[in-house]
Design an enzyme around this catalytic site. Structure first.
Site, PDB file in Angstrom:
ATOM      1  N   ARG A  91     -76.596   0.722  38.497  1.00 39.11           N
ATOM      2  CA  ARG A  91     -75.890   1.799  39.235  1.00 39.11           C
ATOM      3  C   ARG A  91     -76.517   2.939  39.232  1.00 39.11           C
ATOM      4  O   ARG A  91     -76.857   3.561  40.345  1.00 39.11           O
ATOM      5  CB  ARG A  91     -74.656   2.272  38.319  1.00 39.11           C
ATOM      6  CG  ARG A  91     -73.545   1.007  38.484  1.00 39.11           C
ATOM      7  CD  ARG A  91     -72.232   1.744  37.756  1.00 39.11           C
ATOM      8  NE  ARG A  91     -71.423   2.512  38.844  1.00 39.11           N
ATOM      9  CZ  ARG A  91     -70.744   2.151  39.770  1.00 39.11           C
ATOM     10  NH1 ARG A  91     -70.496   0.864  40.232  1.00 39.11           N
ATOM     11  NH2 ARG A  91     -70.192   2.891  40.581  1.00 39.11           N
ATOM     12  N   ASP A 125     -72.826  10.606  40.343  1.00 40.30           N
ATOM     13  CA  ASP A 125     -73.966  10.005  40.742  1.00 40.30           C
ATOM     14  C   ASP A 125     -74.935  11.330  41.101  1.00 40.30           C
ATOM     15  O   ASP A 125     -76.170  11.334  41.712  1.00 40.30           O
ATOM     16  CB  ASP A 125     -73.532   9.526  42.042  1.00 40.30           C
ATOM     17  CG  ASP A 125     -72.601  10.194  43.065  1.00 40.30           C
ATOM     18  OD1 ASP A 125     -72.669  11.207  43.018  1.00 40.30           O
ATOM     19  OD2 ASP A 125     -71.856   9.379  43.819  1.00 40.30           O
ATOM     20  N   HIS A 140     -67.198  14.039  34.267  1.00 40.20           N
ATOM     21  CA  HIS A 140     -67.413  12.915  33.923  1.00 40.20           C
ATOM     22  C   HIS A 140     -68.744  12.539  33.539  1.00 40.20           C
ATOM     23  O   HIS A 140     -69.296  11.428  33.330  1.00 40.20           O
ATOM     24  CB  HIS A 140     -66.665  11.700  34.758  1.00 40.20           C
ATOM     25  CG  HIS A 140     -65.079  11.401  34.808  1.00 40.20           C
ATOM     26  ND1 HIS A 140     -64.616  10.774  35.711  1.00 40.20           N
ATOM     27  CD2 HIS A 140     -64.319  12.068  34.145  1.00 40.20           C
ATOM     28  CE1 HIS A 140     -63.550  10.808  35.611  1.00 40.20           C
ATOM     29  NE2 HIS A 140     -63.219  11.598  34.490  1.00 40.20           N
ATOM     30  N   CYS A 148     -77.951   9.888  22.984  1.00 42.17           N
ATOM     31  CA  CYS A 148     -78.086   9.099  21.627  1.00 42.17           C
ATOM     32  C   CYS A 148     -76.539   8.689  21.502  1.00 42.17           C
ATOM     33  O   CYS A 148     -75.828   9.857  21.330  1.00 42.17           O
ATOM     34  CB  CYS A 148     -78.685   9.714  20.618  1.00 42.17           C
ATOM     35  SG  CYS A 148     -78.435   8.962  19.153  1.00 42.17           S
ATOM     36  N   GLY A 208     -60.935  11.667  48.153  1.00 42.44           N
ATOM     37  CA  GLY A 208     -61.463  10.496  47.490  1.00 42.44           C
ATOM     38  C   GLY A 208     -61.172   9.782  46.201  1.00 42.44           C
ATOM     39  O   GLY A 208     -62.425   9.437  45.416  1.00 42.44           O
ATOM     40  N   THR A 209     -60.188  10.300  45.815  1.00 37.54           N
ATOM     41  CA  THR A 209     -59.702   9.896  44.383  1.00 37.54           C
ATOM     42  C   THR A 209     -58.401   9.347  44.147  1.00 37.54           C
ATOM     43  O   THR A 209     -57.523   9.843  45.214  1.00 37.54           O
ATOM     44  CB  THR A 209     -59.945  11.263  43.488  1.00 37.54           C
ATOM     45  OG1 THR A 209     -59.164  10.946  42.110  1.00 37.54           O
ATOM     46  CG2 THR A 209     -59.079  12.400  43.866  1.00 37.54           C
ATOM     47  N   SER A 210     -58.154   8.223  43.716  1.00 41.87           N
ATOM     48  CA  SER A 210     -57.130   7.453  43.674  1.00 41.87           C
ATOM     49  C   SER A 210     -55.871   8.378  42.642  1.00 41.87           C
ATOM     50  O   SER A 210     -54.753   7.536  42.754  1.00 41.87           O
ATOM     51  CB  SER A 210     -57.175   6.008  42.917  1.00 41.87           C
ATOM     52  OG  SER A 210     -57.696   6.111  41.834  1.00 41.87           O
TER      53      SER A 210
HETATM   54  P1  NAD Z   1     -60.992   6.840  42.169  1.00 41.58           P
HETATM   55  O1  NAD Z   1     -60.198   6.334  41.160  1.00 41.58           O
HETATM   56  O2  NAD Z   1     -61.572   8.326  42.461  1.00 41.58           O
HETATM   57  O3  NAD Z   1     -60.693   5.741  43.519  1.00 41.58           O
HETATM   58  C1  NAD Z   1     -61.581   6.051  44.736  1.00 41.58           C
HETATM   59  C2  NAD Z   1     -60.707   6.367  45.794  1.00 41.58           C
HETATM   60  O4  NAD Z   1     -61.347   6.730  46.899  1.00 41.58           O
HETATM   61  C3  NAD Z   1     -59.548   5.474  46.232  1.00 41.58           C
HETATM   62  O5  NAD Z   1     -58.088   6.045  46.472  1.00 41.58           O
HETATM   63  C4  NAD Z   1     -59.918   5.056  47.641  1.00 41.58           C
HETATM   64  O6  NAD Z   1     -59.238   4.900  48.689  1.00 41.58           O
HETATM   65  C5  NAD Z   1     -60.694   6.317  48.378  1.00 41.58           C
HETATM   66  N1  NAD Z   1     -61.745   6.089  49.039  1.00 41.58           N
HETATM   67  C6  NAD Z   1     -62.351   4.990  49.499  1.00 41.58           C
HETATM   68  N2  NAD Z   1     -63.203   5.063  50.303  1.00 41.58           N
HETATM   69  C7  NAD Z   1     -62.936   6.474  50.713  1.00 41.58           C
HETATM   70  C8  NAD Z   1     -63.797   7.271  51.782  1.00 41.58           C
HETATM   71  N3  NAD Z   1     -64.638   6.854  52.479  1.00 41.58           N
HETATM   72  N4  NAD Z   1     -63.288   8.580  51.958  1.00 41.58           N
HETATM   73  C9  NAD Z   1     -62.375   9.066  50.981  1.00 41.58           C
HETATM   74  N5  NAD Z   1     -61.617   8.325  50.123  1.00 41.58           N
HETATM   75  C10 NAD Z   1     -62.017   7.124  49.854  1.00 41.58           C
HETATM   76  O7  NAD Z   1     -62.426   6.334  41.736  1.00 41.58           O
HETATM   77  P2  NAD Z   1     -62.727   4.945  41.064  1.00 41.58           P
HETATM   78  O8  NAD Z   1     -63.525   4.114  41.777  1.00 41.58           O
HETATM   79  O9  NAD Z   1     -61.303   4.428  40.257  1.00 41.58           O
HETATM   80  O10 NAD Z   1     -63.531   5.505  39.651  1.00 41.58           O
HETATM   81  C11 NAD Z   1     -62.678   6.147  38.628  1.00 41.58           C
HETATM   82  C12 NAD Z   1     -64.128   6.901  37.879  1.00 41.58           C
HETATM   83  O11 NAD Z   1     -65.096   6.231  37.742  1.00 41.58           O
HETATM   84  C13 NAD Z   1     -64.503   8.247  38.733  1.00 41.58           C
HETATM   85  O12 NAD Z   1     -63.718   9.145  38.399  1.00 41.58           O
HETATM   86  C14 NAD Z   1     -66.102   8.056  38.040  1.00 41.58           C
HETATM   87  O13 NAD Z   1     -66.014   8.872  36.825  1.00 41.58           O
HETATM   88  C15 NAD Z   1     -66.545   6.823  37.850  1.00 41.58           C
HETATM   89  N6  NAD Z   1     -67.158   6.380  39.179  1.00 41.58           N
HETATM   90  C16 NAD Z   1     -68.110   7.368  40.006  1.00 41.58           C
HETATM   91  C17 NAD Z   1     -68.721   6.944  40.851  1.00 41.58           C
HETATM   92  C18 NAD Z   1     -69.758   7.608  41.636  1.00 41.58           C
HETATM   93  O14 NAD Z   1     -70.392   8.645  40.770  1.00 41.58           O
HETATM   94  N7  NAD Z   1     -70.027   7.703  42.785  1.00 41.58           N
HETATM   95  C19 NAD Z   1     -68.444   5.541  41.395  1.00 41.58           C
HETATM   96  C20 NAD Z   1     -67.225   4.847  40.747  1.00 41.58           C
HETATM   97  C21 NAD Z   1     -66.723   5.115  39.697  1.00 41.58           C
END
Ligand code: NAD
Length: 269
Positions: A91, A125, A140, A148, A208-210
């Site tokens: 990642r 990221d 996060h 460590c 962009g958060t679920s």
């Molecule tokens: P999340 O729970 O925030 O869900 C992702 C959301 O993004 C979904 O609701 C989806 O419909 C939406 N989405 C998808 N494409 C989109 C777009 N183009 N524009 C706007 N919304 C869009 O995230 P998760 O994947 O369940 O991750 C949970 C946790 O894991 C995060 O809070 C984080 O700590 C970590 N994580 C981080 C990253 C990163 O840093 N990029 C990636 C994956 C997971």
């Protein structure tokens, strides 16, 4: 309650992922233009258009047989530290090769338009910072940092003795990414800042958060309870959609630049 005010507006179709012809409601623009303090909470969806998969996307290739929820936990690390380190290494490389997208850039521009602006991210990221967002509140952690697993201290250099994961140069403990795993406590100073920013703003974006990963998901409700106008931007409906004052259905990289354009035109009119 937003529902009682009759302000819930869902713009765009949740059946279509991108909605380039979206019209930003005038009521939203009026409120945003008048806002003194804006807080934004972003999730993995904001980085999806940079090619960083969300945890809800199915994993592909080498990692197809694992679910992130099984890898991003302290138990997974105890059980198989090598597997977890290698997944994060993959990642980390993916993130290093990714570029900030139009959503990151629009948010970096937005910070200059308001008296007070706070950007809280669940993302690890660093893409907001690479788009030049300032003072990002990372609740996060950050995948580019290593700590460590015994002492919790940040470790920036270690000898490559072939160990996977590598060992802490100070105590010999296993090194791990400086991210918050499922089932781990949140970092206190960042959570305090995030809560203050959410309860003291007059406009709150959830992008962009679920809205299912707590305690981050509680920030929306705190903002609502404190009287902020709350807008959700997501191509899919979430458990929070019905409570938001406005829900803009579309990809963040499409909706945010449109919103910025509309806001600037509204202010100039
Ligand atoms: P999340 O729970 O925030 O869900 C992702 C959301 O993004 C979904 O609701 C989806 O419909 C939406 N989405 C998808 N494409 C989109 C777009 N183009 N524009 C706007 N919304 C869009 O995230 P998760 O994947 O369940 O991750 C949970 C946790 O894991 C995060 O809070 C984080 O700590 C970590 N994580 C981080 C990253 C990163 O840093 N990029 C990636 C994956 C997971």
């Amino acid at each position: 309650m937003p529902g009682e005010m009759g302000l819930i507006v869902v713009v765009g179709s949740f059946k279509r992922r991108n909605n380039p012809s979206m019209t930003i409601p005038a009521e939203l623009l009026q409120r945003l233009a008048a806002a003194k303090s804006v807080t934004v909470l972003t999730g993995a969806g904001v980085s999806a258009e940079s090619g960083v998969p969300t945890f809800r996307d199915a994993q592909t290739g080498l990692w197809a047989e694992f679910s992130p929820e099984e890898l991003a936990t302290p138990r997974a690390f105890q059980r198989n530290p090598r597997l977890v380190w290698e997944w994060y290494d993959w990642r980390r490389k993916l993130v290093a090769g990714a570029k900030p997208n139009a959503a990151h850039l629009a948010l970096a521009e937005m910070q200059n338009l308001f008296l007070r602006f706070h950007l809280i991210t669940q993302n690890v990221d660093g893409l907001h910072q690479r788009a030049r967002s300032r003072n990002v509140i990372e609740i996060h952690g950050n995948i580019t940092r290593t700590k460590c697993s015994e002492e919790g201290t940040i470790v920036s250099a270690w000898k490559d003795a072939g160990d996977v994961p590598p060992k802490c140069p100070a105590c010999g403990g296993l090194l791990r990414p400086d991210v918050v795993w499922f089932e781990e406590p949140m970092p206190e100073p960042e959570m305090r800042q995030a809560m203050t920013a959410s309860t003291r703003c007059d406009f709150f974006f959830s992008i962009g958060t679920s809205t299912v990963v707590y305690p981050a998901a509680a920030l929306h409700s705190e903002a609502l309870r404190s009287g902020a106008t709350v807008v959700e931007i997501n191509p899919q409906p979430t458990p929070f959609t019905g409570q938001a004052h406005f829900a803009l259905a579309g990809a963040a990289g499409v909706v945010l630049p449109e919103l910025m354009k509309a806001l600037k035109a509204f202010r100039a009119s």
